[in-house]
Design a protein around this motif. Sequence first.
Motif, PDB file in Angstrom:
ATOM      1  N   LEU A 154      35.856 -62.976  30.821  1.00 33.99           N
ATOM      2  CA  LEU A 154      34.720 -63.922  31.465  1.00 33.99           C
ATOM      3  C   LEU A 154      33.785 -63.083  31.745  1.00 33.99           C
ATOM      4  O   LEU A 154      32.454 -63.463  31.617  1.00 33.99           O
ATOM      5  CB  LEU A 154      35.360 -64.633  32.678  1.00 33.99           C
ATOM      6  CG  LEU A 154      36.536 -65.598  32.588  1.00 33.99           C
ATOM      7  CD1 LEU A 154      37.362 -66.006  33.774  1.00 33.99           C
ATOM      8  CD2 LEU A 154      36.026 -66.639  31.521  1.00 33.99           C
ATOM      9  N   THR A 155      33.725 -61.776  32.143  1.00 30.20           N
ATOM     10  CA  THR A 155      32.661 -60.769  32.786  1.00 30.20           C
ATOM     11  C   THR A 155      31.821 -60.447  31.533  1.00 30.20           C
ATOM     12  O   THR A 155      30.589 -60.331  31.424  1.00 30.20           O
ATOM     13  CB  THR A 155      33.167 -59.747  33.266  1.00 30.20           C
ATOM     14  OG1 THR A 155      33.800 -59.996  34.420  1.00 30.20           O
ATOM     15  CG2 THR A 155      31.977 -58.762  33.879  1.00 30.20           C
ATOM     16  N   LEU A 157      31.327 -62.354  28.851  1.00 34.41           N
ATOM     17  CA  LEU A 157      30.699 -63.531  28.788  1.00 34.41           C
ATOM     18  C   LEU A 157      29.467 -63.862  29.549  1.00 34.41           C
ATOM     19  O   LEU A 157      28.367 -64.126  29.266  1.00 34.41           O
ATOM     20  CB  LEU A 157      31.325 -64.884  28.504  1.00 34.41           C
ATOM     21  CG  LEU A 157      32.519 -64.985  27.196  1.00 34.41           C
ATOM     22  CD1 LEU A 157      33.268 -66.053  27.464  1.00 34.41           C
ATOM     23  CD2 LEU A 157      31.769 -64.921  25.978  1.00 34.41           C
ATOM     24  N   TRP A 158      29.741 -63.823  30.723  1.00 32.40           N
ATOM     25  CA  TRP A 158      28.835 -63.919  31.833  1.00 32.40           C
ATOM     26  C   TRP A 158      28.935 -62.785  33.029  1.00 32.40           C
ATOM     27  O   TRP A 158      29.927 -62.647  33.768  1.00 32.40           O
ATOM     28  CB  TRP A 158      28.986 -65.307  32.699  1.00 32.40           C
ATOM     29  CG  TRP A 158      29.139 -66.466  31.862  1.00 32.40           C
ATOM     30  CD1 TRP A 158      27.955 -66.873  31.314  1.00 32.40           C
ATOM     31  CD2 TRP A 158      30.334 -67.111  31.325  1.00 32.40           C
ATOM     32  NE1 TRP A 158      28.431 -67.882  30.456  1.00 32.40           N
ATOM     33  CE2 TRP A 158      29.777 -68.127  30.294  1.00 32.40           C
ATOM     34  CE3 TRP A 158      31.717 -66.894  31.578  1.00 32.40           C
ATOM     35  CZ2 TRP A 158      30.641 -68.850  29.658  1.00 32.40           C
ATOM     36  CZ3 TRP A 158      32.529 -67.992  30.842  1.00 32.40           C
ATOM     37  CH2 TRP A 158      32.106 -68.914  29.980  1.00 32.40           C
ATOM     38  N   SER A 160      27.366 -61.915  35.504  1.00 37.10           N
ATOM     39  CA  SER A 160      27.422 -62.358  36.822  1.00 37.10           C
ATOM     40  C   SER A 160      28.740 -62.874  37.696  1.00 37.10           C
ATOM     41  O   SER A 160      28.959 -62.827  38.883  1.00 37.10           O
ATOM     42  CB  SER A 160      26.449 -63.255  37.223  1.00 37.10           C
ATOM     43  OG  SER A 160      26.874 -64.601  36.706  1.00 37.10           O
ATOM     44  N   PHE A 161      29.606 -62.822  36.492  1.00 34.52           N
ATOM     45  CA  PHE A 161      30.982 -63.447  37.165  1.00 34.52           C
ATOM     46  C   PHE A 161      31.649 -62.299  37.884  1.00 34.52           C
ATOM     47  O   PHE A 161      32.282 -62.578  38.924  1.00 34.52           O
ATOM     48  CB  PHE A 161      31.909 -63.802  35.929  1.00 34.52           C
ATOM     49  CG  PHE A 161      33.323 -64.098  36.348  1.00 34.52           C
ATOM     50  CD1 PHE A 161      33.767 -65.292  37.005  1.00 34.52           C
ATOM     51  CD2 PHE A 161      34.381 -63.106  36.148  1.00 34.52           C
ATOM     52  CE1 PHE A 161      34.924 -65.722  37.252  1.00 34.52           C
ATOM     53  CE2 PHE A 161      35.663 -63.610  36.422  1.00 34.52           C
ATOM     54  CZ  PHE A 161      35.819 -64.754  36.980  1.00 34.52           C
ATOM     55  N   SER A 336      24.424 -56.959  24.254  1.00 40.20           N
ATOM     56  CA  SER A 336      25.088 -58.021  23.625  1.00 40.20           C
ATOM     57  C   SER A 336      26.158 -57.284  22.750  1.00 40.20           C
ATOM     58  O   SER A 336      27.499 -57.829  22.573  1.00 40.20           O
ATOM     59  CB  SER A 336      24.308 -58.860  22.754  1.00 40.20           C
ATOM     60  OG  SER A 336      23.676 -58.051  21.657  1.00 40.20           O
ATOM     61  N   ARG A 339      29.161 -55.926  25.258  1.00 46.22           N
ATOM     62  CA  ARG A 339      29.886 -57.092  25.783  1.00 46.22           C
ATOM     63  C   ARG A 339      30.826 -57.953  24.663  1.00 46.22           C
ATOM     64  O   ARG A 339      31.745 -58.413  25.059  1.00 46.22           O
ATOM     65  CB  ARG A 339      28.702 -58.100  26.235  1.00 46.22           C
ATOM     66  CG  ARG A 339      28.387 -57.951  27.598  1.00 46.22           C
ATOM     67  CD  ARG A 339      26.842 -58.446  28.053  1.00 46.22           C
ATOM     68  NE  ARG A 339      27.138 -60.004  28.030  1.00 46.22           N
ATOM     69  CZ  ARG A 339      26.351 -60.992  27.930  1.00 46.22           C
ATOM     70  NH1 ARG A 339      24.995 -60.659  27.848  1.00 46.22           N
ATOM     71  NH2 ARG A 339      26.625 -61.894  27.893  1.00 46.22           N
TER      72      ARG A 339
END
Length: 577
Positions: A154-155, A157-158, A160-161, A336, A339
């Motif tokens: 999840l991090t 992808l986002w 800020s998570f 990118s 990630r």
Amino acid sequence: MTSSTIRRRVAVVAEKVRLHGNEEEHEQTNNWCNRDLIPLPPKRRSWGWFNYFGYWAISSLNISNWQSPNTYLAQGLSVPQSMMVIVLGRLLITLFSSLVAWCGLKWHIGFTIQNRFSWGLRGSYIPLLQRVLLNFIWTAVQCWNGGRLMAVCLTALWPSFATMHNFLPKSMQETTTAYQFVGFILFWVLSTPFLLIRPEKFKLPFQVVCIYCGVGMVCMMIWALAVAKGVGPLWHTGETVPATSHFNVSWLIMSGINQMVGSIAAGITNGSDFSRYSRSWQHYIGGSTMSALVVGTLVSFIGLVTTSAAQTIYGEVYWNPPDLLMVMMDNGHGSSKARAGVFFLSLGFCLTAMFENVCGNAVAGGIDLAGMFPRYIDIRRGAILTFLAAWIVQPWQLVNKATTFVNVLSSFSVFLAPLIGIMVVDFYLVRRLKIRLSHLYRSHDSIYWFTSGFNWRAVPAWLCGWAPTVGGLAYAARGATDGPKALYKLYYMAFLLGFFISSIIFYTLSSVFPPVGLGEFDETDVYGTFTPEEAAKIGVVTTMGLVEAIHSGEDDGLGLQSELDKTCGMKGEVNTL
């Protein structure tokens, strides 16, 4: 509302909840039997060698196996010594798992039923209760570890998570964060649908996941070697046993082997639960041996090489893949590319953790619960109950706070090794590989009822198996180093010691006080278990064979018709306690 009305309504609800099997397929449901406990018929035995390769690969392609070298390096062993421990440990795992699994390959029954001829029908609840407890706790712990990997996904992808507001109550903030807890919830929710798949249908997930994660691990190692331009300093770690250590290298190696085998003792114990799905013994032995030995060793090797190379890149040692993946993303400045790479790598680890947990813990727990409550619980219901128990266990408390308790669980092989010893010696030496299947599913006139449902020989054999080593476990679990040296040495040999002590005592008691029915087996195939080739090899006559013999006029006073009537009666009988 009268008491009779309440009883009537309870009876109606119980009848609706009760499992119902296809009687024509020998799936009668009673106090000792249901569809998931009967000897598997040929049409349900669908696993080939690659399925077993995938099953064992999933149990190898995980974080704990990746980190195995760290355990032994931290104790003072060198890299070659640590890898030797891993190879020897894997050889023993392969040997013991094959010994236990052979009962499932020959008679097509699982761990739940296998213990009935060793412990007695009621006595079999003793090993089952141990397994159920372990399955509840390890399912919860694995969900938590998988949740950490889900949080990394999840991090990626986002970003800020990872810095989300900690919305949890103060009572939970001491042991976890919102970041970790959300990952746990998502991992648990995404895993749940796979509980509805029956074990004989697990073939495709095994294939996809083991290939995905295996390729991901190799890519991670190649990337680390390319960036570091070499293996790194950790690879050259030598022997660093402190001069003040109470134990020399030989005892540390013995301790490492015990840890290695003990860490997977639960999977060894219920080997027949999955071997019974094999199309033939060659598929199981070939696939499991190749995977448990080769893949298990390679994953530890890849983890060591990757961690060593990453030390050159980042200046620190990161044994835990989620931590390393987060550092990789941070050092890529959240680009990118970084990630995307971290997402696909962490997803591979996450999927492996998911299917290892579903198959190795939840489904295994479902089988054990089915053995305890066969009228109402099958594999599917039991697996769901095992998964729901994760919320009761609260793994965030265990993993982040109660470290002593987790250490005790990791050392539970102290109690499982004697179980394995009893299972192996009873099947191979006491009973000479012969079992009377029909007597495993009824209490009246069963040779496996022993004394009030208990085989008294198993109890002292099991107790004596773990009694010498439990003292060392008590000291080691709390990290104490001031205990008697002899207790630690016994604990370092706990698995092998427990196995052989229980084996010898059980065999001795069974020789001096032989149980009834040794060497007996059903002369007819009561449950439609065997193929014609298997039946001929064992010496069992199939029901179809009896019918053909009668129709061809071969009865000739041999009583074939009465044998057929007896077999058909056994298929439909309802057994009671």
